[in-house]
Motif scaffolding. Structure first.
Motif, mmCIF file in Angstrom:
data_model
loop_
_atom_site.group_PDB
_atom_site.id
_atom_site.type_symbol
_atom_site.label_atom_id
_atom_site.label_comp_id
_atom_site.label_asym_id
_atom_site.label_seq_id
_atom_site.Cartn_x
_atom_site.Cartn_y
_atom_site.Cartn_z
ATOM 1 N N VAL A 162 39.143 27.565 -13.871
ATOM 2 C CA VAL A 162 37.716 27.891 -13.883
ATOM 3 C C VAL A 162 37.006 27.160 -15.017
ATOM 4 O O VAL A 162 37.211 27.468 -16.195
ATOM 5 N N ASP A 163 36.152 26.204 -14.648
ATOM 6 C CA ASP A 163 35.300 25.531 -15.626
ATOM 7 C C ASP A 163 33.938 26.204 -15.749
ATOM 8 O O ASP A 163 33.312 26.155 -16.809
ATOM 9 N N LEU A 164 33.470 26.801 -14.683
ATOM 10 C CA LEU A 164 32.216 27.551 -14.650
ATOM 11 C C LEU A 164 32.238 28.422 -13.408
ATOM 12 O O LEU A 164 33.185 28.359 -12.610
ATOM 13 N N VAL A 165 31.211 29.239 -13.223
ATOM 14 C CA VAL A 165 31.162 30.128 -12.058
ATOM 15 C C VAL A 165 29.839 29.945 -11.330
ATOM 16 O O VAL A 165 28.855 29.453 -11.883
ATOM 17 N N ALA A 166 29.850 30.376 -10.053
ATOM 18 C CA ALA A 166 28.663 30.302 -9.201
ATOM 19 C C ALA A 166 28.763 31.429 -8.183
ATOM 20 O O ALA A 166 29.826 32.048 -8.024
ATOM 21 N N PRO A 167 27.686 31.723 -7.472
ATOM 22 C CA PRO A 167 27.744 32.816 -6.493
ATOM 23 C C PRO A 167 28.759 32.553 -5.385
ATOM 24 O O PRO A 167 28.703 31.536 -4.704
ATOM 25 N N LEU B 116 30.109 20.731 -21.280
ATOM 26 C CA LEU B 116 30.786 21.029 -22.539
ATOM 27 C C LEU B 116 29.789 21.432 -23.615
ATOM 28 O O LEU B 116 30.075 22.281 -24.468
ATOM 29 N N ALA B 117 28.579 20.843 -23.569
ATOM 30 C CA ALA B 117 27.546 21.151 -24.559
ATOM 31 C C ALA B 117 26.802 22.447 -24.255
ATOM 32 O O ALA B 117 25.927 22.856 -25.028
ATOM 33 N N GLY B 118 27.122 23.114 -23.142
ATOM 34 C CA GLY B 118 26.479 24.372 -22.793
ATOM 35 C C GLY B 118 25.085 24.227 -22.232
ATOM 36 O O GLY B 118 24.311 25.202 -22.225
ATOM 37 N N GLU B 119 24.737 23.039 -21.711
ATOM 38 C CA GLU B 119 23.375 22.795 -21.247
ATOM 39 C C GLU B 119 23.178 23.041 -19.753
ATOM 40 O O GLU B 119 22.071 22.856 -19.248
ATOM 41 N N LEU B 120 24.229 23.457 -19.060
ATOM 42 C CA LEU B 120 24.112 23.645 -17.609
ATOM 43 C C LEU B 120 24.271 25.101 -17.184
ATOM 44 O O LEU B 120 23.985 25.425 -16.025
ATOM 45 N N GLY C 179 30.031 35.971 -19.901
ATOM 46 C CA GLY C 179 31.258 36.703 -20.189
ATOM 47 C C GLY C 179 32.254 35.810 -20.894
ATOM 48 O O GLY C 179 31.933 34.687 -21.320
ATOM 49 N N GLN C 180 33.470 36.300 -21.023
ATOM 50 C CA GLN C 180 34.493 35.560 -21.731
ATOM 51 C C GLN C 180 34.843 34.261 -21.004
ATOM 52 O O GLN C 180 34.865 34.198 -19.772
ATOM 53 N N GLU C 181 35.140 33.245 -21.786
ATOM 54 C CA GLU C 181 35.456 31.933 -21.215
ATOM 55 C C GLU C 181 36.665 32.004 -20.296
ATOM 56 O O GLU C 181 36.733 31.287 -19.290
ATOM 57 N N PHE C 182 37.629 32.886 -20.608
ATOM 58 C CA PHE C 182 38.829 33.007 -19.782
ATOM 59 C C PHE C 182 38.483 33.364 -18.345
ATOM 60 O O PHE C 182 39.119 32.894 -17.411
ATOM 61 N N GLU C 183 37.451 34.190 -18.164
ATOM 62 C CA GLU C 183 37.047 34.614 -16.830
ATOM 63 C C GLU C 183 35.985 33.718 -16.217
ATOM 64 O O GLU C 183 35.987 33.463 -15.011
ATOM 65 N N TYR C 184 35.037 33.256 -17.032
ATOM 66 C CA TYR C 184 33.836 32.612 -16.523
ATOM 67 C C TYR C 184 33.714 31.139 -16.905
ATOM 68 O O TYR C 184 32.726 30.509 -16.535
ATOM 69 N N ALA D 274 32.532 28.031 -18.707
ATOM 70 C CA ALA D 274 31.324 27.798 -19.490
ATOM 71 C C ALA D 274 30.190 28.746 -19.115
ATOM 72 O O ALA D 274 29.163 28.768 -19.791
ATOM 73 N N GLY D 275 30.351 29.507 -18.026
ATOM 74 C CA GLY D 275 29.323 30.462 -17.637
ATOM 75 C C GLY D 275 28.806 30.216 -16.240
ATOM 76 O O GLY D 275 29.367 29.441 -15.454
ATOM 77 N N LEU D 276 27.698 30.882 -15.919
ATOM 78 C CA LEU D 276 27.078 30.819 -14.600
ATOM 79 C C LEU D 276 26.140 29.623 -14.514
ATOM 80 O O LEU D 276 25.250 29.464 -15.360
#
Length: 850
Positions: free
Chosen positions: A505-510, A580-584, A589-594, A596-598
């Motif tokens: 998991v690099d990021l999450v989506a619906p 990687l820079a968090g711009e997307l 939540g925690q990186e392990f689950e999500y 970089a995020g949604l």
């Protein structure tokens, strides 16, 4: 169908294994506390007067049982046991309605017992009957839909006379577009016509005349090898009468008894649903787009992916004429780019089911050659590139170029060599910018990674589903370094119950979650997209609701297409650097689950343009859910670009129960954050409501509107969900459909857990459901039902020499629409329980007379 498609084959061993999993109960589901199943076990509670009324949530659904008589079901051929039913004359429910809310009662009975006479009554708080089905000029004993006045009410469902019946009682919110259906559809068919599949080596003769003579038809026409269309005469005056339909069904039942007939069915009539030409009528069901700020991103990225090529490597694309290239799904047709003279079907002959075995230039999905095939690739393609027209829904990048590439064949399987070759081809094509892989199942194969690395080095972004096994074990290709692995979230941005975590998991989506209504919009969190039907060889476009990381991945592919359309120089390396820079993404939540995020579509477009974005305002979170435990939320109002000047020109909260903080004022710049609150008193104790908060603003000389969906509910805790005692079966994958294994599960915390021990290797259907009326069948209309992996679209489960755990499916009293099923399900009567109970299941029958 929401499950990540597999590559490779299962190994069937000789040892017995264990099979276990979880059945989620759909939101707002309840069960009558004194069903026949409860009564026989002496476990029933009483709901037989208004003081004992059960709560019916609005919106909510409850399945129940009533009978004016006590007796025994007539013996059924093939059984060696009989089933009893007990009298239960009435059930009471309490509900709190608002004007426009609706009540639906649907009734189903066993044809072997006397005709029941159900009655529906609704009483207000002064015990005055505001509705009585007996007062109808033309009584409709099997379905009632009424609009109720506001206030607290008691609903009485009763059995006036006759035998046992199952019922489903539904409270429908005023915002619901329709009252959900709880039975499989009985569509129209052509009287006097049948579609028959003959077995290999049949004795009917191969000519049309011989076939017609052998099967009592006037004419016969071969549709495809082994499949015949038969016609026999009917009187013109009877062409659409009940008698003609009845005669036709009698003839078809006779055909089904022929030893060389594999299947026989009516010649069903299919009609394309009439849709509004002014809008995309299914867009309002695509909750997954506001969740990633996509509507705002479309304002900031008006090209909507134009000129960007997205290759979907999957099962191919639905076509109404799959033997030729073209005639694609109408919601995809205008965006499909097929590249002449190139191989677009890489499925090798071992897995291929089309009329051109082996590789060819036609990427059409030929179906599985079975009823209700899976059009997995079509669903994925619709999320990426559904056209913004008047046909149904839309895609994330609805003006992008869609390049379908078929790499998965029978049963959603494909070979590693086929996949590698297809990726290598896609990497070489200048028309392709992103490669979507909603598939997985292989190990860390060096040759596959080399092909992906080559595509990455050529500037192509490779996006893959992270997998649906709820594990932290690396899943490939998602876990490769140069692949964007996408996990799935529900309607509130919370990790879906099935979604993998960890290195994939690099990021999450619906991706949705059938067991949740996390955004409180009164629907299970399933992703809507394009689909197809191929029943009886007739290919018709459809739409379907699915869940899975397969659905999450194309959201990310589509967002990249939006970005690249606005900045043509953007490539895969740039995407990874921005990620990687968090711009997307938004951290949820925690990186392990999500990871970089949604994914946030408007942030991504802003990042692609390096701040040179049209002036737009977006909220975080983009969708708000309020309830008793969380009746207030702070929203960030984010400016793009960050230094843009805005002025608020209008505010509309949509509903009086939605209250806004004083920081938001017309004529002033929007604050960095606002507070939204639920006034519970003004919601009038209703179960739920939806508001659209609209903030009109001006920026850079342009007038725009920010719309924020706010869903409110006086919450339905998951542990209150109960669909009744479930019998979980492993049913043989053969013509007998006999039940080989059976266990019993009861609701705990809004779900069921089940486990089978010592299962012999083989192919089985995994199903579960209630037997509310105690007639020995589950999954009948009016019963709760779960089928693996998707209700209405069961697929065989291959059990080998290793245990299977964490299997997941969902149960409900409702039934999928025809569009979700891929076609009607005429004649389905449910699954039979074992004659002899398994394990510690209580004895539920008495022996039949010899």
């Amino acid at each position: 169908m929401g499950e990540t498609a597999n590559i490779g084959e299962s190994t069937i061993g000789a040892s017995a294994v264990q099979v276990s999993g979880v059945i989620e109960i759909e939101s707002q589901t309840r069960v009558d506390v004194d069903t026949a199943d409860d009564l026989r076990l002496n476990q029933a509670s009483s709901n037989n007067c208004d003081d004992e009324a059960q709560l019916l949530p609005v919106t909510g659904i409850v399945g129940g049982y009533l009978s004016a008589e006590t007796g025994t079901y007539p013996f059924r051929a093939g059984d060696n046991a009989q089933f009893d039913f007990e009298a239960d004359n009435q059930d009471y429910y309490a509900a709190d309605f608002r004007p426009g809310d609706r009540v639906s009662l649907q009734v189903f009975s066993d044809s072997r017992v006397s005709q029941p006479q159900p009655r529906l009554q609704v009483f207000d708080s002064s015990n005055r009957a505001v509705f009585d089905s007996n007062d109808l000029a033309t009584p409709q004993p099997f379905i009632h839909i009424i609009e109720s006045p506001a206030g607290e009410h008691v609903i009485r469902v009763s059995a006036e006379s006759g035998g046992p019946f199952r019922y489903v009682l539904i409270g429908a919110d005023r915002n619901a577009s329709s009252v959900m259906n709880t039975s499989y559809a009985e569509p129209e068919f052509v009287p006097g016509e049948a579609v028959v599949t003959a077995s290999a080596g049949h004795t009917f003769g191969n000519s049309a005349k011989a076939m017609a003579t052998a099967l009592s038809a006037e004419t016969a026409r071969e549709l495809r090898p082994g499949v015949w269309h038969l016609r026999r005469p009917v009187f013109q005056s009877m062409s659409m009468t009940v008698n003609a339909r009845s005669e036709t069904m009698d003839w078809i039942r006779q055909l089904q008894t022929q030893p060389d007939v594999v299947s026989a069915s009516p010649n069903y009539l299919y009609r394309v649903q009439s849709l509004s030409p002014a809008t995309n009528p299914l867009y309002n069901r695509q909750w997954h787009y506001p969740l990633i700020n996509l509507p705002v991103a479309w304002q900031a990225a008006p090209r909507a992916g134009s000129g960007v090529g997205v290759a979907v490597l999957d099962t191919g694309l639905f076509s109404s004429s799959p033997n030729t290239i073209g005639n694609w799904h109408p919601d995809l047709q205008d965006n499909v780019l097929t590249i002449g003279g190139q191989i677009l079907d890489y499925v090798s002959s071992d897995n291929d089911l089309d009329n051109q075995p082996g590789r060819d230039q036609n990427p059409a999905d030929p179906g599985d050659g079975q009823t209700s095939s899976s059009f997995h690739g079509t669903h994925v393609a619709g999320i990426v590139a559904g056209v913004d027209n008047s046909e149904g829904g839309v895609g994330v990048a609805n003006q992008s170029d869609l390049i379908p590439v078929r790499v998965l064949g029978e049963g959603g399987t494909g070979s590693l060599s086929d996949l590698i070759d297809a990726i290598a081809w896609a990497a070489s094509r200048p028309e392709i910018d992103v490669i979507n892989l909603s598939l997985g199942g292989v190990g860390p194969n060096d040759q596959l990674e080399d092909a992906i690395n080559a595509a990455h080095n050529a500037g192509k972004l490779v996006v893959a589903a992270a997998g649906n096994q709820r594990t932290d074990e690396a899943t490939f290709p998602a876990a490769f370094d140069n692949v964007v692995g996408v996990g799935a979230v529900d309607g509130a941005g919370v990790r879906a119950s099935y979604s993998n975590v960890g290195p994939s998991v690099d990021l999450v989506a619906p991706g949705g979650d059938a067991g949740r209504d996390a955004n409180l919009d009164n629907s299970a969190d399933l992703v809507l997209s394009t689909w197809g039907s191929d029943d009886d060889g007739v290919f018709e476009p459809r739409y379907n609701l699915l869940q899975g990381t397969s659905m999450a991945a194309p959201h990310v592919s589509g967002v990249f297409a939006l970005m690249k359309a606005e900045n043509a120089a953007l490539d895969a390396e740039d995407f990874f650097a921005l990620l990687l820079a968090g711009e997307l993404t938004d951290v949820v939540g925690q990186e392990f689950e999500y990871g970089a995020g949604l994914i946030n579509a408007v942030k991504s477009v802003d990042a692609a343009l390096n701040g040179a974005i049209p002036a737009v305002l977006a909220s975080s979170p983009p969708v708000v859910a309020l309830n008793l435990a969380n009746n207030q939320q702070e929203l960030s109002l984010n400016r793009y670009p960050s230094g843009a000047d805005f002025v608020v020109t209008g505010i509309d909260s949509g509903e009086n129960w939605l209250e806004l903080g004083e920081e938001l004022q017309i004529g002033s710049p929007p604050p960095s954050s606002i507070t939204v609150s639920l006034n519970e008193a003004l919601l009038e104790q209703a179960e739920n409501d939806t508001a659209e908060l609209r903030i009109d603003y001006q920026g850079d000389g342009s007038d725009r509107t920010l719309s924020i969906s706010v869903n409110a509910r006086l919450i339905d805790p998951g542990d209150e969900r109960n669909a009744g005692r479930h019998y979980v079966l492993l049913v043989s994958d053969d013509e007998s459909r006999s039940t080989g294994y059976q266990t019993v599960a009861t609701a705990n915390g809004g779900q069921y857990s089940f486990e089978f021990g010592d299962v012999e290797p083989g192919s089985y259907f995994l199903v579960a459901g209630t037997d509310i009326d105690n007639n020995g069948l589950i999954c009948e209309s009016g019963e709760a039902c779960a089928e693996y992996p998707v209700n209405g679209l069961p697929q065989p489960l291959q059990i080998g020499d290793e245990s299977l755990s964490s299997l997941r499916m969902s149960t409900s009293f409702q039934r999928p629409a025809i569009s979700s099923l891929g076609g009607p399900r005429i004649g389905f009567k449910g699954y039979r329980l074992r004659t002899v109970p398994a394990g510690d299941e209580p004895v539920r029958r008495r022996s039949a007379e010899p």
